[in-house]
Design an enzyme around this catalytic site. Structure first.
Site, PDB file in Angstrom:
ATOM      1  N   LYS A  45      39.835   9.615  -8.407  1.00 39.73           N
ATOM      2  CA  LYS A  45      40.929  10.349  -7.634  1.00 39.73           C
ATOM      3  C   LYS A  45      40.094  11.791  -6.625  1.00 39.73           C
ATOM      4  O   LYS A  45      40.713  11.626  -5.630  1.00 39.73           O
ATOM      5  CB  LYS A  45      41.782  11.136  -8.712  1.00 39.73           C
ATOM      6  CG  LYS A  45      42.686  12.316  -8.395  1.00 39.73           C
ATOM      7  CD  LYS A  45      43.433  12.739  -9.239  1.00 39.73           C
ATOM      8  CE  LYS A  45      42.701  14.194 -10.017  1.00 39.73           C
ATOM      9  NZ  LYS A  45      43.073  15.176  -9.402  1.00 39.73           N
ATOM     10  N   ASN A  46      39.225  12.646  -7.170  1.00 41.64           N
ATOM     11  CA  ASN A  46      38.860  13.420  -6.410  1.00 41.64           C
ATOM     12  C   ASN A  46      38.141  13.339  -5.319  1.00 41.64           C
ATOM     13  O   ASN A  46      37.702  14.200  -4.481  1.00 41.64           O
ATOM     14  CB  ASN A  46      38.241  14.773  -7.418  1.00 41.64           C
ATOM     15  CG  ASN A  46      39.465  15.387  -8.455  1.00 41.64           C
ATOM     16  OD1 ASN A  46      40.611  15.296  -8.110  1.00 41.64           O
ATOM     17  ND2 ASN A  46      38.941  15.898  -9.447  1.00 41.64           N
ATOM     18  N   ARG A  62      47.570  20.439  -4.769  1.00 39.35           N
ATOM     19  CA  ARG A  62      46.909  21.378  -3.881  1.00 39.35           C
ATOM     20  C   ARG A  62      45.661  20.985  -3.262  1.00 39.35           C
ATOM     21  O   ARG A  62      45.293  21.457  -2.210  1.00 39.35           O
ATOM     22  CB  ARG A  62      46.306  22.479  -4.858  1.00 39.35           C
ATOM     23  CG  ARG A  62      45.589  22.169  -6.381  1.00 39.35           C
ATOM     24  CD  ARG A  62      45.294  23.244  -7.213  1.00 39.35           C
ATOM     25  NE  ARG A  62      44.420  24.229  -6.191  1.00 39.35           N
ATOM     26  CZ  ARG A  62      44.760  25.492  -5.924  1.00 39.35           C
ATOM     27  NH1 ARG A  62      45.860  26.062  -6.154  1.00 39.35           N
ATOM     28  NH2 ARG A  62      44.124  26.353  -5.183  1.00 39.35           N
ATOM     29  N   CYS A  78      48.084  27.672  -9.812  1.00 38.33           N
ATOM     30  CA  CYS A  78      48.511  26.503 -10.590  1.00 38.33           C
ATOM     31  C   CYS A  78      48.208  26.823 -12.287  1.00 38.33           C
ATOM     32  O   CYS A  78      47.753  27.792 -12.429  1.00 38.33           O
ATOM     33  CB  CYS A  78      47.817  25.068 -10.147  1.00 38.33           C
ATOM     34  SG  CYS A  78      46.518  24.738 -10.948  1.00 38.33           S
ATOM     35  N   ARG A  85      42.998  29.922  -8.526  1.00 42.36           N
ATOM     36  CA  ARG A  85      42.367  28.940  -7.732  1.00 42.36           C
ATOM     37  C   ARG A  85      42.716  29.533  -6.213  1.00 42.36           C
ATOM     38  O   ARG A  85      43.405  28.777  -5.535  1.00 42.36           O
ATOM     39  CB  ARG A  85      42.873  27.681  -8.001  1.00 42.36           C
ATOM     40  CG  ARG A  85      42.965  27.029  -9.299  1.00 42.36           C
ATOM     41  CD  ARG A  85      43.449  25.588  -9.552  1.00 42.36           C
ATOM     42  NE  ARG A  85      42.657  24.712  -8.874  1.00 42.36           N
ATOM     43  CZ  ARG A  85      42.782  23.381  -9.019  1.00 42.36           C
ATOM     44  NH1 ARG A  85      43.771  22.882  -9.616  1.00 42.36           N
ATOM     45  NH2 ARG A  85      41.898  22.389  -8.532  1.00 42.36           N
ATOM     46  N   ASP A 125      40.099  31.633  -0.551  1.00 46.06           N
ATOM     47  CA  ASP A 125      39.318  32.530   0.302  1.00 46.06           C
ATOM     48  C   ASP A 125      38.133  32.195   0.959  1.00 46.06           C
ATOM     49  O   ASP A 125      37.739  32.455   2.252  1.00 46.06           O
ATOM     50  CB  ASP A 125      38.959  34.011  -0.430  1.00 46.06           C
ATOM     51  CG  ASP A 125      38.661  33.932  -1.908  1.00 46.06           C
ATOM     52  OD1 ASP A 125      38.807  32.804  -2.397  1.00 46.06           O
ATOM     53  OD2 ASP A 125      37.764  34.633  -2.215  1.00 46.06           O
ATOM     54  N   ASP A 173      36.458  19.533 -16.227  1.00 43.30           N
ATOM     55  CA  ASP A 173      37.518  18.574 -16.139  1.00 43.30           C
ATOM     56  C   ASP A 173      37.483  17.696 -17.601  1.00 43.30           C
ATOM     57  O   ASP A 173      38.268  16.920 -17.844  1.00 43.30           O
ATOM     58  CB  ASP A 173      37.415  17.576 -14.851  1.00 43.30           C
ATOM     59  CG  ASP A 173      37.931  18.135 -13.776  1.00 43.30           C
ATOM     60  OD1 ASP A 173      38.451  19.525 -14.090  1.00 43.30           O
ATOM     61  OD2 ASP A 173      37.525  17.852 -12.749  1.00 43.30           O
ATOM     62  N   ARG A 206      49.264  11.754 -12.639  1.00 42.63           N
ATOM     63  CA  ARG A 206      48.521  12.435 -11.511  1.00 42.63           C
ATOM     64  C   ARG A 206      46.906  11.852 -11.504  1.00 42.63           C
ATOM     65  O   ARG A 206      46.432  11.562 -10.199  1.00 42.63           O
ATOM     66  CB  ARG A 206      48.311  13.835 -11.569  1.00 42.63           C
ATOM     67  CG  ARG A 206      49.599  14.574 -11.513  1.00 42.63           C
ATOM     68  CD  ARG A 206      49.746  16.033 -11.080  1.00 42.63           C
ATOM     69  NE  ARG A 206      48.738  16.213 -10.112  1.00 42.63           N
ATOM     70  CZ  ARG A 206      48.384  17.484  -9.712  1.00 42.63           C
ATOM     71  NH1 ARG A 206      48.715  18.562 -10.152  1.00 42.63           N
ATOM     72  NH2 ARG A 206      47.672  17.514  -8.934  1.00 42.63           N
TER      73      ARG A 206
HETATM   74  N1  EPU Z   1      37.415  29.523  -6.104  1.00 39.18           N
HETATM   75  C1  EPU Z   1      37.794  30.913  -5.412  1.00 39.18           C
HETATM   76  N2  EPU Z   1      37.792  30.892  -4.019  1.00 39.18           N
HETATM   77  C2  EPU Z   1      37.698  29.732  -3.267  1.00 39.18           C
HETATM   78  C3  EPU Z   1      37.600  28.325  -3.919  1.00 39.18           C
HETATM   79  C4  EPU Z   1      37.404  28.181  -5.337  1.00 39.18           C
HETATM   80  O1  EPU Z   1      37.677  31.663  -5.991  1.00 39.18           O
HETATM   81  O2  EPU Z   1      37.998  29.808  -1.853  1.00 39.18           O
HETATM   82  C5  EPU Z   1      37.360  29.561  -7.364  1.00 39.18           C
HETATM   83  C6  EPU Z   1      38.475  28.793  -8.159  1.00 39.18           C
HETATM   84  O3  EPU Z   1      39.454  29.522  -8.332  1.00 39.18           O
HETATM   85  C7  EPU Z   1      37.830  28.214  -9.338  1.00 39.18           C
HETATM   86  C8  EPU Z   1      36.652  27.947  -8.899  1.00 39.18           C
HETATM   87  O4  EPU Z   1      35.989  28.746  -7.790  1.00 39.18           O
HETATM   88  O5  EPU Z   1      37.951  29.237 -10.443  1.00 39.18           O
HETATM   89  C9  EPU Z   1      36.078  26.322  -8.666  1.00 39.18           C
HETATM   90  O6  EPU Z   1      37.023  25.922  -7.758  1.00 39.18           O
HETATM   91  P1  EPU Z   1      36.421  24.630  -6.816  1.00 39.18           P
HETATM   92  O7  EPU Z   1      36.888  25.258  -5.281  1.00 39.18           O
HETATM   93  O8  EPU Z   1      35.207  24.161  -7.149  1.00 39.18           O
HETATM   94  O9  EPU Z   1      37.616  23.568  -7.271  1.00 39.18           O
HETATM   95  P2  EPU Z   1      38.786  22.647  -6.463  1.00 39.18           P
HETATM   96  O10 EPU Z   1      38.067  22.099  -5.231  1.00 39.18           O
HETATM   97  O11 EPU Z   1      39.991  23.424  -6.362  1.00 39.18           O
HETATM   98  C10 EPU Z   1      38.080  20.414  -7.786  1.00 39.18           C
HETATM   99  C11 EPU Z   1      38.816  19.214  -8.490  1.00 39.18           C
HETATM  100  C12 EPU Z   1      39.392  19.889  -9.746  1.00 39.18           C
HETATM  101  C13 EPU Z   1      37.930  20.452 -10.671  1.00 39.18           C
HETATM  102  C14 EPU Z   1      36.991  21.667  -9.820  1.00 39.18           C
HETATM  103  C15 EPU Z   1      35.921  21.940 -10.399  1.00 39.18           C
HETATM  104  C16 EPU Z   1      39.922  18.103  -6.729  1.00 39.18           C
HETATM  105  C17 EPU Z   1      41.101  17.707  -6.102  1.00 39.18           C
HETATM  106  N3  EPU Z   1      39.879  18.898  -7.806  1.00 39.18           N
HETATM  107  O12 EPU Z   1      38.924  21.587  -7.617  1.00 39.18           O
HETATM  108  O13 EPU Z   1      39.716  18.804 -10.487  1.00 39.18           O
HETATM  109  O14 EPU Z   1      38.223  21.062 -11.779  1.00 39.18           O
HETATM  110  O15 EPU Z   1      36.759  20.977  -8.478  1.00 39.18           O
HETATM  111  O16 EPU Z   1      34.917  20.535 -10.707  1.00 39.18           O
HETATM  112  O17 EPU Z   1      38.862  17.587  -6.367  1.00 39.18           O
HETATM  113  C18 EPU Z   1      41.240  17.752 -11.888  1.00 39.18           C
HETATM  114  O18 EPU Z   1      40.627  16.803 -11.646  1.00 39.18           O
HETATM  115  O19 EPU Z   1      41.900  17.907 -12.979  1.00 39.18           O
HETATM  116  C19 EPU Z   1      40.781  18.950 -11.577  1.00 39.18           C
HETATM  117  C20 EPU Z   1      41.387  20.178 -11.409  1.00 39.18           C
END
Ligand code: EPU
Length: 440
Positions: free
Chosen positions: A23-24, A95, A119, A124, A127, A310, A402
């Protein structure tokens, strides 16, 4: 009427299960397809509601899409894009659609994308995405809940991420593909999905090096150098980890096919330490089994290649009945222990203090009516129900839909007693009705 899972616990899972596409990864590949003119075809696409939402986002931008569920493929023709706006109505549903920001600013030099907001599992923030795009030369305004990004041209530069954010790394990779010169992302995310995106973009004609390490260099290319491709998504490591957990939790023995074991080494190592058996029987097949009560372990969730957040809820489910005390520290999200109150209702002994959970193994869990609060917490409750004594009902299946393709069918193929039914049962009747075998 809302659908619910009716699960009768206690049957060891046996047989074989096939893992679907990640998915991701696929959601990001769909956005990346917007960079090239022509018809890109992506294979091994899982049938998930998140994929449907991304298709809608892409269609809203003017790309022509076709989803062949039989073939598990998606075709995206991004020759003519007619809009640069991803509306709140869709971004708020998922998102991950925020990823079109990088693709649009790259291809169209303008993007208007709704801010996803927080969420259930955490704040999340985005920035790092915004600061990185600004460093590449985009002018960004946040107005009325939307990010409005514009750039006469993007110029490659060095960008350091405070946290190796998956989404920020992906958005900046997409933006860097058509920037002038080299974009160097330091402290980049190293997840297999990042490597899949880099491979996809390189096959399209991009020039990206270092994906899978903490430093990714994107040498900008010209739009004319990009072309549509055919590409197969990697297997979903979290789905594979979920089935490994379910087989172990039920003291079963089964083969998991179409998995990339190298993507799960950290989780596999922890499961082995707990006492499970995991054997590589073919390059992409694992045999998983467990006979005895597991031992407790401690772990901290970390960005890849560390323990995947995850799969944190899955491991917690195993710890609820393991021998001894296990401590989990969730380091990525502020609120990813939402399965805890539900597991307690099944008899688990869990003490939670902010981002730490202390789990004292009990002899068994007992079935209960449970509510899924988010995708992974929801799936872990299904696993808990499969291993529990007695019957459980699980509500709010839209969270699980999802990220898990035909979850109940795959569990049933392994002999698990699970039904999806569209019935609303009053709590007063519940105990009596779920003990009726016709539900299972
Ligand atoms: N963060 C910030 N600022 C940013 C970006 C991230 O503070 O600009 C923080 C987030 O708040 C979080 C941490 O950094 O606490 C990690 O977030 P990241 O950006 O790595 O996660 P993401 O890209 O939003 C993806 C997966 C998630 C998975 C995370 C970590 C997708 C669609 N989602 O999220 O998957 O948990 O990486 O591995 O790729 C799931 O599949 O259930 C899921 C939540």
């Amino acid at each position: 009427m809302a659908e619910k899972y009716y699960i009768k616990g206690g049957t060891p899972l046996k047989g074989e299960v096939r893992i679907g596409g990640a998915k991701n990864s696929v959601l990001k590949l769909m956005a990346a397809a917007l960079l090239a003119k022509g018809e890109t075809k992506i294979y091994n696409v899982p049938d998930l509601t998140d994929v449907e939402i991304m298709l809608n986002v892409i269609a809203q931008l003017g790309a022509k899409t076709h989803y062949d569920k039989q073939e598990k493929s998606i075709t995206i023709d991004a020759t003519d894009l007619t809009s640069v706006t991803a509306k709140y109505e869709l971004v708020s549903k998922m998102r991950a659609s925020f990823i079109v920001l990088g693709a649009l600013i790259s291809r169209c030099k303008e993007a208007i994308v709704a801010l996803p907001g927080g969420c259930a599992i955490g704040e999340r923030r985005v920035d790092f995405h915004i600061r990185g795009l600004e460093a590449l030369g985009a002018k960004i305004k946040i107005e009325n809940g939307y990010v409005h990004a514009k750039a006469a041209r993007l110029s490659g530069t060095d960008i350091y991420l405070d946290i190796p954010s998956v989404g920020a790394t992906e958005n900046l990779m997409l933006a860097g593909v058509l920037a002038e010169g080299a974009t160097r992302i330091q402290n980049a995310a190293q997840e297999p999905e990042i490597v899949d995106l880099a491979n996809f973009l390189n096959a399209m004609g991009a020039d990206i090096n270092g994906a899978g390490t903490s430093e990714i260099v994107i040498n900008g290319v010209k739009q004319e150098q990009l072309h549509a491709i055919e590409y197969t998504t990697i297997p979903d490591r979290i789905e594979a980890g979920t089935f490994m957990t379910a087989i172990i939790a039920t003291r079963g023995k089964a083969i998991i096919r179409d998995v990339f074991p190298a993507h799960l080494t950290f989780y596999t190592d922890k499961l082995l330490k707990m006492g499970a058996n995991i054997k590589l029987i073919e390059p992409n097949s694992l045999e998983v089994s467990c006979k005895n009560r597991l031992n407790s372990i401690n772990f901290i969730t970390q960005p890849y290649p560390g323990f995947p957040t995850d799969l944190q809820s899955m491991a917690m489910t195993l710890l609820t009945t393991a021998n001894g005390v296990g401590i989990i520290t969730e380091s990525l999200y502020e609120n990813r222990f939402m399965q805890v109150p539900e597991l307690r209702r099944m008899g688990a002994d869990i003490h939670q203090d902010r981002n730490h959970a202390i789990i004292k193994g009990v002899k068994k869990l007992t079935g209960a009516t449970l509510a899924a609060s988010d995708l992974r917490a929801g799936a872990s409750l299904v696993v808990a129900a499969l291993m529990a004594e007695g019957n459980s009902v699980i509500e709010n299946l839209h969270h699980i839909d999802r990220g898990y393709e035909k979850f109940e069918n795959k569990i049933r193929l392994l002999g698990g007693k699970i039904e999806r039914k569209n019935e609303d049962i009053l709590p007063a009747n519940l105990t009596e009705d779920i003990h009726n075998e016709s539900y299972l």
